[in-house]
Scaffold this motif. Sequence first.
Motif, PDB file in Angstrom:
ATOM      1  N   ARG A   5       0.704  -1.709  -0.293  1.00  0.00           N
ATOM      2  CA  ARG A   5       0.330  -0.169   0.199  1.00  0.00           C
ATOM      3  C   ARG A   5       0.502   1.210  -0.248  1.00  0.00           C
ATOM      4  O   ARG A   5       1.526   1.814   1.131  1.00  0.00           O
ATOM      5  CB  ARG A   5      -0.922  -0.213   1.354  1.00  0.00           C
ATOM      6  N   LEU A   7       1.523   5.962  -1.069  1.00  0.00           N
ATOM      7  CA  LEU A   7       1.337   6.490  -0.862  1.00  0.00           C
ATOM      8  C   LEU A   7       2.002   7.667  -1.469  1.00  0.00           C
ATOM      9  O   LEU A   7       3.490   7.513  -1.379  1.00  0.00           O
ATOM     10  CB  LEU A   7       1.256   7.533   1.085  1.00  0.00           C
ATOM     11  N   GLU A  30      -0.554  -1.441  -4.504  1.00  0.00           N
ATOM     12  CA  GLU A  30      -1.882   0.103  -4.437  1.00  0.00           C
ATOM     13  C   GLU A  30      -1.625   0.684  -4.040  1.00  0.00           C
ATOM     14  O   GLU A  30      -0.662   1.128  -2.770  1.00  0.00           O
ATOM     15  CB  GLU A  30      -2.553  -1.365  -3.625  1.00  0.00           C
ATOM     16  N   VAL A  32      -2.672   3.918  -2.238  1.00  0.00           N
ATOM     17  CA  VAL A  32      -4.095   4.013  -1.284  1.00  0.00           C
ATOM     18  C   VAL A  32      -4.876   5.536  -1.651  1.00  0.00           C
ATOM     19  O   VAL A  32      -5.477   6.275  -1.569  1.00  0.00           O
ATOM     20  CB  VAL A  32      -4.025   3.706  -0.233  1.00  0.00           C
ATOM     21  N   ALA A  33      -3.133   6.149  -1.770  1.00  0.00           N
ATOM     22  CA  ALA A  33      -3.296   8.230  -2.225  1.00  0.00           C
ATOM     23  C   ALA A  33      -3.051   9.180  -2.206  1.00  0.00           C
ATOM     24  O   ALA A  33      -1.418   8.329  -3.033  1.00  0.00           O
ATOM     25  CB  ALA A  33      -3.756   8.292  -0.376  1.00  0.00           C
ATOM     26  N   ALA A  44      -3.589  11.610   5.076  1.00  0.00           N
ATOM     27  CA  ALA A  44      -3.310  10.414   4.489  1.00  0.00           C
ATOM     28  C   ALA A  44      -2.738   8.695   5.385  1.00  0.00           C
ATOM     29  O   ALA A  44      -2.925   8.239   5.107  1.00  0.00           O
ATOM     30  CB  ALA A  44      -3.198  10.989   3.559  1.00  0.00           C
ATOM     31  N   GLN A  47      -4.368   7.788   8.206  1.00  0.00           N
ATOM     32  CA  GLN A  47      -6.583   7.615   7.965  1.00  0.00           C
ATOM     33  C   GLN A  47      -5.661   6.141   6.469  1.00  0.00           C
ATOM     34  O   GLN A  47      -6.739   5.068   7.406  1.00  0.00           O
ATOM     35  CB  GLN A  47      -6.905   8.457   7.248  1.00  0.00           C
ATOM     36  N   HIS A  48      -4.861   6.218   5.877  1.00  0.00           N
ATOM     37  CA  HIS A  48      -4.927   4.628   5.164  1.00  0.00           C
ATOM     38  C   HIS A  48      -3.558   3.944   5.476  1.00  0.00           C
ATOM     39  O   HIS A  48      -3.504   2.899   5.736  1.00  0.00           O
ATOM     40  CB  HIS A  48      -4.710   5.169   3.614  1.00  0.00           C
ATOM     41  N   SER A  49      -2.601   3.968   6.433  1.00  0.00           N
ATOM     42  CA  SER A  49      -1.509   3.090   7.179  1.00  0.00           C
ATOM     43  C   SER A  49      -0.972   2.376   5.770  1.00  0.00           C
ATOM     44  O   SER A  49      -0.694   1.023   6.083  1.00  0.00           O
ATOM     45  CB  SER A  49      -2.347   2.668   7.786  1.00  0.00           C
ATOM     46  N   PRO A  50      -0.752   3.311   5.102  1.00  0.00           N
ATOM     47  CA  PRO A  50       0.227   2.691   4.225  1.00  0.00           C
ATOM     48  C   PRO A  50       1.831   1.928   4.003  1.00  0.00           C
ATOM     49  O   PRO A  50       2.346   2.588   5.742  1.00  0.00           O
ATOM     50  CB  PRO A  50       1.090   4.104   2.977  1.00  0.00           C
TER      51      PRO A  50
END
Length: 256
Positions: A5, A7, A30, A32-33, A44, A47-50
């Motif tokens: 994941r 960012l 992927e 995520v942001a 971010a 929120q997303h914990s990449p």
Amino acid sequence: MTKIRALVVDDEPLARERVLTLLQQEPDVEVVAECSDGGQAVSAIQQHSPDLVFLDVQMPGCDGFEVIQNIGTDRMPMVIFVTAYDQYALRAFEVHALDYLLKPFGKERFRDTLRHAREGLERRRAGDLGRRLLALVNDVKPEPPRVDRLVVKSGGRVFFLRTDEIDWIEAAGNYVRLHLGTENHLFRETMNRMESRLDGKRFARIHRSRIVNTERIKELQPWFNGDYVVILRDGTRLTLSRGYREKLQDRLGKGF
């Protein structure tokens, strides 16, 4: 396949699009942001914990280093700094960035960085957190007695070299030459200073102008006048001087 994941943070739209386009070619990544400034990046990440952050250094309001400080050392994902300015390389090294992409970079350089990221994430997911990301929160802090990564500038590029990848080191005038497989890099440092910075459990001085990674030693052969030939796993032959023999014996835990 476990997804990485990612960012992407850069205030320049074209630079951000370059990273996104390259990541689209990687099936295990992927995004995520994407963010255009440091404040967005902090939100971010929370929120997303990449797993991985491609982080620009110079951004309005909150720069890349401040993003790390705001998130906190324990919660910050793996970081790859992306910038057009190489003067930040040493500071990036101090916060243990995985890599330092200097704009403009090519596809092969980007893929090398992703390969290192995959290896690092595999180690984390296996439970070996190893050396975690450290943030530079104070201007003055004691320098660690040992380093696990070196920053080497060569031909306009900045290399982050893990010390455990070094096979052996030789003196080269006012520099030392680091040998890593088929690669070698000149690094401005004295042999004595280099020896003091390396992990004494892994590296041993075998000659006044040679340091060797003991995990690369395959064989020792007696030579003349108490000297030995040290043969590494890749076939490299180095001389073990008699004056350094006892130290190497202590390091290996056996006599010869």
